[in-house]
Design an enzyme around this catalytic site. Structure first.
Site, PDB file in Angstrom:
ATOM      1  N   LYS A 173       0.846  -1.204   0.000  1.00 40.72           N
ATOM      2  CA  LYS A 173       0.000   0.000   0.000  1.00 40.72           C
ATOM      3  C   LYS A 173       0.883   1.257   0.000  1.00 40.72           C
ATOM      4  CE  LYS A 173      -3.434  -2.582   2.557  1.00 40.72           C
ATOM      5  NZ  LYS A 173      -4.733  -2.555   3.169  1.00 40.72           N
ATOM      6  N   HIS A 199      -8.703  -3.361  -6.000  1.00 40.13           N
ATOM      7  CA  HIS A 199      -8.554  -3.435  -4.535  1.00 40.13           C
ATOM      8  C   HIS A 199      -9.670  -2.616  -3.890  1.00 40.13           C
ATOM      9  CE1 HIS A 199      -6.934  -3.001  -0.501  1.00 40.13           C
ATOM     10  NE2 HIS A 199      -6.203  -4.071  -0.773  1.00 40.13           N
ATOM     11  N   GLU A 207      -9.665  -0.590  -1.564  1.00 38.21           N
ATOM     12  CA  GLU A 207      -9.337   0.820  -1.319  1.00 38.21           C
ATOM     13  C   GLU A 207      -9.493   1.634  -2.607  1.00 38.21           C
ATOM     14  OE1 GLU A 207      -5.620  -0.083   0.593  1.00 38.21           O
ATOM     15  OE2 GLU A 207      -6.809  -1.024   2.170  1.00 38.21           O
ATOM     16  N   GLU A 220     -11.233 -10.559  -0.889  1.00 39.28           N
ATOM     17  CA  GLU A 220     -10.895  -9.771   0.294  1.00 39.28           C
ATOM     18  C   GLU A 220     -12.168  -9.145   0.865  1.00 39.28           C
ATOM     19  OE1 GLU A 220      -6.518  -8.492   0.081  1.00 39.28           O
ATOM     20  OE2 GLU A 220      -7.674  -7.005  -1.011  1.00 39.28           O
ATOM     21  N   GLY A 266      -7.229  -4.851   7.076  1.00 41.63           N
ATOM     22  CA  GLY A 266      -6.590  -3.888   7.973  1.00 41.63           C
ATOM     23  C   GLY A 266      -7.311  -3.718   9.297  1.00 41.63           C
ATOM     24  N   SER A 286      -6.330  -9.348   6.824  1.00 41.49           N
ATOM     25  CA  SER A 286      -5.663  -9.636   8.103  1.00 41.49           C
ATOM     26  C   SER A 286      -5.029 -11.026   8.145  1.00 41.49           C
ATOM     27  CB  SER A 286      -6.630  -9.435   9.272  1.00 41.49           C
ATOM     28  OG  SER A 286      -7.113  -8.105   9.287  1.00 41.49           O
TER      29      SER A 286
END
Ligand code: PEP
Length: 260
Positions: free
Chosen positions: A13, A99, A101, A171, A177, A217
């Site tokens: 990241k 992703h 994000e 994910e 995270g 995680s």
């Protein structure tokens, strides 16, 4: 019989200076040497500005280099963007696309992600295509509907040869995270579901070859259990990929799972 290899990739990241990236890349290269002939692949995805020096550190070794994003146009008046051909040119073999994000912080749409997937494949890159539901979607019982839509919108119409260069990364957004991990049952159930979507679209043979990573995680304490699930073929690792010890321990767990 499946010939799927385990693929462990670190997503750094927006972390690490150039010097820190080079140092960590050296350590990962060393850790990856312990893989030997086990069917395990290792990759890392540093920030853009570290790709060139990290490519030099990784040259001639087995660690794959991935970018974390890219833009579909090959060149032109697109200030601030990086094309997939440049990503290839700097020495990357992979790019992470879709992703969560990118989807939820930067508002990338499914249409944009699908366009990026095709452009990256056209540039001869391998794509780590991320999908996953948000917490409220899971709580409403919509996790499979969301993942189904993401998979089909991102991959629809790809040829078998293109799919050969696609890795999926499931994910669940609520596990990224946050320290929360999907249970092994939740991960296996969704991975099997994703493989069933691939079967519908591309047939059993191809679906059985596609590597589906889990991300959210992943750490040394849960890696072996997750990787032991029949449809979990690897890990996309954020936080635990930023330290040599934890990433090396995840690689070691993957090697143990692959050898058993
Ligand atoms: C990720 O970056 O894709 C990720 C899964 O992060 P973390 O392992 O920190 O949850």
């Amino acid at each position: 019989m499946t010939t799927r290899r385990i693929f462990v990739c670190g997503n750094w990241k927006l972390h690490k200076t150039v010097a820190e990236s080079v140092e960590l890349a050296r350590a990962v290269r060393e850790a990856a040497e312990t893989v030997g002939d086990a069917p395990v692949d290792v990759g890392i995805a540093p920030v853009f500005v570290s790709l060139h020096p990290v490519a030099q550190v990784l040259a001639g070794g087995s660690v794959a280099l991935a970018a974390q994003n890219g833009y579909w146009e090959p060149e032109g008046a697109f200030t601030g963007e990086i094309s997939f051909s440049l990503i290839r040119d700097v020495g990357c073999t992979h790019v992470i696309l879709g992703h969560s994000e990118r989807r939820h912080v930067f508002g990338e749409t499914e249409e944009e992600i699908a366009r990026k997937v095709r452009a990256a494949l056209d540039a001869d890159l391998k794509v780590i295509f991320c999908i996953g539901e948000m917490l409220d979607e899971r709580e409403r019982g919509e996790a499979q509907t969301v993942v189904h839509r993401q998979v089909t919108s991102g991959l629809e119409g790809l040829t078998a040869a293109q799919m050969d260069r696609v890795v999926l990364a499931y994910e669940p957004v609520w596990a990224i995270g946050t320290g929360k991990t999907a249970t092994t049952d939740q991960a296996q159930e969704m991975h099997a579901f994703i493989r069933s979507i691939l079967k519908e679209s591309f047939g059993s043979d191809l679906a059985n070859q596609v590597v589906i990573q889990y991300g959210g995680s992943v750490k040394p304490s849960n890696a072996a259990e997750l990787l032991s699930q029949p449809d979990v073929d690897g890990a996309l690792v954020g936080g635990a990929a930023l330290k040599t010890d934890s990433f090396a321990a995840i690689i070691e767990a993957a090697v143990n799972v692959a050898r058993n």
